[in-house]
Design a protein around this motif. Structure first.
Motif, PDB file in Angstrom:
ATOM      1  N   LYS A 189      -8.641  -1.992   4.609  1.00  0.00           N
ATOM      2  CA  LYS A 189      -7.766  -3.174   4.516  1.00  0.00           C
ATOM      3  C   LYS A 189      -7.783  -3.981   5.815  1.00  0.00           C
ATOM      4  N   TYR A 218      -6.792   3.116   4.992  1.00  0.00           N
ATOM      5  CA  TYR A 218      -6.131   1.807   5.071  1.00  0.00           C
ATOM      6  C   TYR A 218      -6.692   0.991   6.244  1.00  0.00           C
ATOM      7  N   GLU A 262       0.816  -1.220   0.000  1.00  0.00           N
ATOM      8  CA  GLU A 262       0.000   0.000   0.000  1.00  0.00           C
ATOM      9  C   GLU A 262       0.849   1.268   0.000  1.00  0.00           C
ATOM     10  N   THR A 277       2.480   0.441  -4.692  1.00  0.00           N
ATOM     11  CA  THR A 277       1.409   1.039  -5.505  1.00  0.00           C
ATOM     12  C   THR A 277       1.613   2.544  -5.705  1.00  0.00           C
TER      13      THR A 277
END
Ligand code: ATP
Length: 444
Positions: free
Chosen positions: A230, A226, A58, A62
């Motif tokens: 996630k 996040y 993350e 990315t």
């Protein structure tokens, strides 16, 4: 009070599950352990690595404007002089003269009274530096003294220039690192929450000062997203704490706090550090760490926005949030239902994501082929021993989100039964669809 007792019991249950199922246990246990040091067992190390990989994916993989770094734990001692750690990285501690307990003063509910025996006969608070000392080279003297890093971010500042030149990055850009940090904590406690050796995942984002607050808000929002998307944190599980007292160089700071059974505790810090770090390392090293903007010929000292999270604390937060006891059908004699211990872990970080369970030993060979195939894409495991109910319980306890039963029909219809850990519902899925079915459910 009742709540408090329940929370402490919950913590004991989590610690015991971690030991029993090989997540986390005391380091050097056969020698009596060593306070503040923990080993991660087979499931623990799988889960720890999964969290680490997710964060790296993350924060680095990315993003085109964040680079990775893997620096040494021991740096030149002057790094810690420049960072202020050798002079200021200390806590106030006090000792009880009666029972010899030692406390960190800011953590004592009543700093005039021993938290262990209640005596008021305490030593005057004195400063205690948290840096861990070692020696480099064959002579153990002051000249050869070195320090284990107390945070993983300082080498990022020290290597700023090398990374920028090597990658030709222009401002704004970041450098991230995952690595061990060491602190001689006065009172290691609350399982892995406060350890003496732990892992940090840190990212330093370098930008022009005028953009500092904009990027501070950007990273704050990214990190909250996040946790929600996630790690599946709900709003009652985490909160944002805004620092009222800031370091003299800082412009803004927030902590992301999590509700542990022992209370709210810091998981991550997001800090606007101004130009402090690069300025100090420029001064102490004599190297000019300013950034030359070739587009307009200007030299500036970059401002830094930091996101800093503990890997061990993330894992502890996930385990605390996941632990649950409910009831499930059982084949035990005289009982219809029994207590099941289950970890509702987010599928992205569960140590085992898919378990293949052949209904009979006769089906092992075919089931094994399926397992080998799945294991290339998901963290998988095969379990052939015990009743199917027992095998479900074993997988529930380690947080496996999907159990896949390979039965006598599977050979003929090329399908398996997928059982969902949380709803305990079962669904027949064609083996040719299984990979995309699981990817979709796991959120890959
Ligand atoms: P605390 O106030 O809890 O001591 P800190 O403010 O000193 O933490 P930082 O220096 O900001 O922590 O470190 C960043 C992150 O590293 C923390 O948010 C935490 O997740 C982790 N961390 C810090 N100290 C420890 C420790 N002793 N054990 C495990 N993780 C730690």
């Amino acid at each position: 009070m009742e709540e408090n007792k329940k929370d402490l019991e919950l913590m004991d249950k989590i610690v015991s599950l971690c030991k029993r199922r090989g997540f986390v246990f005391p380091s050097s246990e056969i020698y009596g352990g060593i306070n503040g040091f923990w080993d991660y067992g087979p499931y623990g190390s799988r889960m720890k690595r999964a969290i680490e990989n997710l964060w790296w994916h993350e924060m680095v993989e990315t993003r085109d404007n964040v680079e990775g770094l893997d620096s040494t734990i021991i740096c030149h001692p002057r790094v810690w002089k420049a960072s202020g750690h050798l002079d200021q990285f200390s806590d106030m501690m006090t000792d009880c003269r009666k029972c010899k307990s030692r406390f960190r003063v800011d953590q004592m509910p009543d700093p005039t009274k021993c938290g262990n025996c209640g005596s008021t006969d305490l030593t005057e608070p004195r400063e205690f530096n948290l840096m861990m000392k070692t020696f480099v080279g064959p002579v153990f003297d002051e000249e050869h003294t070195a320090w284990l890093r107390a945070e993983s971010c300082q080498p990022i500042f020290v290597d700023f220039h090398s990374v920028r030149v090597a990658t030709r990055q222009k401002l704004p850009f970041g450098i991230a690192q995952i690595g061990k940090a060491f602190r001689n904590e006065i009172n290691p406690r609350n399982f892995t929450f406060r350890s003496r050796e732990f892992t940090q995942m840190e990212m330093e984002f370098f930008c022009e000062d005028a953009q500092g607050m904009e990027f501070f808000e950007y990273w704050k929002a990214q990190r909250i997203k996040y946790y929600r998307e996630k790690l599946l944190f709900s709003d009652d599980f985490f909160r944002i704490y805004e620092h009222e007292k800031l370091a003299h160089y800082a412009k803004a700071a927030v902590d992301i706090e999590v509700k542990f059974p022992f209370g709210w505790g810091e998981l991550e810090g997001i800090h606007h550090r101004g130009t402090w770090d690069l300025t100090r390392h420029s001064e102490f090293s004599g190297e000019d760490l300013q950034y030359m903007d070739h587009d307009n010929g200007r030299k500036i000292m970059p401002t830094v926005i930091e996101t800093s999270v503990g890997l061990d604390r993330t894992m502890l937060a996930l385990l605390c949030r996941a632990y649950d006891e409910d009831t499930a059908a059982t084949a035990k004699e005289g009982m219809e239902e029994d207590v099941r211990i289950v970890l509702h872990l987010p599928p992205l970080v569960a140590p085992v994501q898919a378990a293949v369970l052949p209904l009979s030993k006769k089906l092992t060979e075919n089931a094994e082929n399926l397992y080998k195939d799945l294991n290339r894409h998901f963290r998988s495991e095969m379990d052939v021993t015990g009743s199917i109910g027992k095998r479900y319980r074993r997988q529930d306890e380690i947080g496996t989100p999907f159990c896949i039963t390979f039965d006598f029909e599977s050979g003929a219809d090329n399908a398996v039964t997928v059982r969902d850990r949380d709803s305990m519902t079962q669904q027949r899925v064609n083996i040719s669809q299984l990979r995309s079915y699981l990817e979709d459910k796991i959120g890959i």
